[in-house]
Design an enzyme around this catalytic site. Structure first.
Site, PDB file in Angstrom:
ATOM      1  N   SER A  73       8.068  -8.974   0.590  1.00  0.00           N
ATOM      2  CA  SER A  73       7.455  -9.565   1.792  1.00  0.00           C
ATOM      3  C   SER A  73       7.630  -8.636   2.993  1.00  0.00           C
ATOM      4  O   SER A  73       6.743  -8.521   3.833  1.00  0.00           O
ATOM      5  CB  SER A  73       8.040 -10.955   2.073  1.00  0.00           C
ATOM      6  N   LYS A  74       8.765  -7.947   3.065  1.00  0.00           N
ATOM      7  CA  LYS A  74       8.964  -7.002   4.166  1.00  0.00           C
ATOM      8  C   LYS A  74       8.021  -5.800   3.986  1.00  0.00           C
ATOM      9  O   LYS A  74       7.441  -5.298   4.949  1.00  0.00           O
ATOM     10  CB  LYS A  74      10.417  -6.518   4.233  1.00  0.00           C
TER      11      LYS A  74
ATOM     12  N   TYR B 267      12.076 -10.939  -1.204  1.00  0.00           N
ATOM     13  CA  TYR B 267      12.378 -10.554   0.183  1.00  0.00           C
ATOM     14  C   TYR B 267      11.810  -9.160   0.492  1.00  0.00           C
ATOM     15  O   TYR B 267      11.044  -8.991   1.452  1.00  0.00           O
ATOM     16  CB  TYR B 267      13.903 -10.557   0.424  1.00  0.00           C
TER      17      TYR B 267
ATOM     18  N   THR C  18      13.388  -2.932   6.625  1.00  0.00           N
ATOM     19  CA  THR C  18      14.588  -2.660   5.820  1.00  0.00           C
ATOM     20  C   THR C  18      14.371  -1.486   4.872  1.00  0.00           C
ATOM     21  O   THR C  18      13.233  -1.185   4.500  1.00  0.00           O
ATOM     22  CB  THR C  18      14.928  -3.930   4.995  1.00  0.00           C
ATOM     23  N   ASP C  19      15.470  -0.865   4.442  1.00  0.00           N
ATOM     24  CA  ASP C  19      15.357   0.199   3.432  1.00  0.00           C
ATOM     25  C   ASP C  19      15.062  -0.378   2.051  1.00  0.00           C
ATOM     26  O   ASP C  19      14.736   0.366   1.125  1.00  0.00           O
ATOM     27  CB  ASP C  19      16.627   1.071   3.398  1.00  0.00           C
ATOM     28  N   GLU C  20      15.179  -1.720   1.921  1.00  0.00           N
ATOM     29  CA  GLU C  20      14.946  -2.318   0.594  1.00  0.00           C
ATOM     30  C   GLU C  20      13.490  -2.185   0.147  1.00  0.00           C
ATOM     31  O   GLU C  20      13.190  -2.357  -1.038  1.00  0.00           O
ATOM     32  CB  GLU C  20      15.383  -3.798   0.594  1.00  0.00           C
TER      33      GLU C  20
ATOM     34  N   ALA D  44      12.101 -11.365  13.754  1.00  0.00           N
ATOM     35  CA  ALA D  44      12.109 -12.685  13.106  1.00  0.00           C
ATOM     36  C   ALA D  44      11.711 -12.522  11.643  1.00  0.00           C
ATOM     37  O   ALA D  44      10.680 -11.923  11.329  1.00  0.00           O
ATOM     38  CB  ALA D  44      11.128 -13.625  13.798  1.00  0.00           C
TER      39      ALA D  44
ATOM     40  N   ARG E 221      22.647 -10.440  -9.926  1.00  0.00           N
ATOM     41  CA  ARG E 221      21.411 -10.970  -9.352  1.00  0.00           C
ATOM     42  C   ARG E 221      20.227 -10.365 -10.118  1.00  0.00           C
ATOM     43  O   ARG E 221      20.227  -9.149 -10.386  1.00  0.00           O
ATOM     44  CB  ARG E 221      21.419 -10.511  -7.903  1.00  0.00           C
TER      45      ARG E 221
END
Ligand code: NAD
Length: 349
Positions: free
Chosen positions: A162-163, A159, A133-135, A81, A297
């Site tokens: 925060s991950k 994003y 994520t890999d980000e 989630a 972006r």
């Protein structure tokens, strides 16, 4: 096993649940708030299995979460989630802080108290698998560099920050409280049931409707693409066979420039939807003529690429789908499933 999956009505969570119900004997409880990104139709036949249950719960609601744990007594938690769209995180970061950071904290605390009270055998067996994520690794420098599990974190967007925060919380709950955690960091996923705001479905649906195909900047950003069903298999492998406290990078060995992805989609649509009014047969230049370059972006990372050798070596997982075969399946799915993407919340037109 009974596996509690958070975010199981989302893109990857639903693929994971479909995989577990179809290919294992395990049971699943899907905990989902059903935000704009959640769609229970994505569960398909899995939702009518007696081994599937749904709880409409926000992970930020600790007492509702505790009730779900008390009722279902899971053996493992797979935490997917999240608020997941980078552009939305730039426009409004608050929901990302709330769900991805605070929600993960509340879920960790609920798990910790639940896990502490289990008997010794179930306590040893319990797993908390955090899906990331890999980000979190930020931008890669140089064409040959790859993210490994020890690459320092350098997130660029609200994003990914925060991950990254949630990954740190999970590791701290392992180190401080001994909670048996696993973390996996995956590259860009694509495939069926992907919410139409994301690059690949957005381009397919815009092309079919003759709308511009907006490519950020010069389209030279490189992403490593993984077919979502390959990711679902990898996640199940990690939760059942991964070593507690470890991190696993998951990637598809498919580094592609964004512009190349959009051009490939246009060519597939020429082949698979030649009767469409915007195809080359019916309009000069065909789908490709819809490509337009738009302002980049802010904070856009140029290149992500994953070294997935650890999960291949230690858990024997490898992607089965090539980018070409996976993309073809994905285009075919969107052509055949208009009723899904026209559903409330996901219809972009
Ligand atoms: P998604 O946006 O499609 O789905 C997220 C799901 O979480 C939705 O069903 C939504 O209703 C639910 N949700 C959101 N907030 C909630 C809350 N507070 N309580 C309960 N449920 C809530 O996301 P996705 O693409 O399936 O990604 C799943 C996970 O995998 C995320 O953690 C994401 O960071 C990670 N990830 C995604 C990708 C990708 O390419 N999509 C790649 C690597 C990692």
């Amino acid at each position: 096993m009974k596996i509690l999956v958070t975010g199981g009505a989302g893109f990857i969570g639903s693929a994971l649940i479909r995989h577990i119900i179809a290919h294992t004997e395990d049971s699943v409880v899907n905990v989902d708030k059903l935000t704009y990104a959640g769609n229970l139709d994505s569960l398909g036949e899995a939702s009518s299995s007696p081994r599937y249950a749904f709880a409409h719960v926000d992970i930020c609601d600790g007492s509702a979460l505790k009730r779900v744990f008390d009722i279902h007594e899971p053996d493992a938690v797979m935490h997917l989630a999240a608020e997941s769209h980078v552009d939305r995180s730039i426009d409004g970061p608050a929901a990302f802080i709330e769900t991805n950071i605070v929600g993960t904290y509340i879920l960790l605390e609920t798990c910790r108290f639940y896990w502490q009270d289990l008997d010794a055998e179930r306590k040893g067996f319990f797993r908390f698998h955090h899906i990331s994520t890999d980000e979190v690794y930020g931008d890669l420098e140089g064409p040959g560099a790859l993210f490994t599990e020890t690459t320092p974190y350098a997130p660029s967007s609200p994003y990914s920050a925060s991950k990254a925060s949630s990954d740190h919380l999970v590791r701290a709950w392992h180190r401080t409280y001994g909670l048996p955690t696993l973390v996996s960091n995956c590259s860009n996923n694509y495939g069926p049931y992907h919410f139409p705001e994301k690059l690949i479905p957005h381009m397919i649906l815009n092309a079919l409707h003759g709308k511009p195909l907006p490519v950020y900047g010069n389209g030279q950003q490189v992403r490593d693409w993984l077919y979502v069903e390959d990711h679902a298999r990898a996640l199940y492998r990690v939760v059942t066979a991964g070593e507690v406290g470890e991190t696993y990078n998951i990637g598809g060995h498919n580094e592609k420039r964004n512009l190349e992805v959009v051009e490939t989609l246009c060519e597939l649509l020429e082949e698979m939807a030649p009767e469409n009014p915007h195809s080359r047969a019916n309009r000069e230049g065909g789908f490709r003529s819809l490509i337009t370059f738009v302002k980049d972006r802010p904070g856009h990372d140029l290149r992500y690429a994953i070294d997935a050798s650890k999960i291949e070596r230690t858990l024997g997982w490898k992607p089965e789908e090539s980018f070409e075969s996976g993309l073809r399946k994905t285009v075919a799915w969107y052509l055949e499933n208009e009723s899904w993407w026209r559903k409330k919340g996901s219809d972009p037109f």
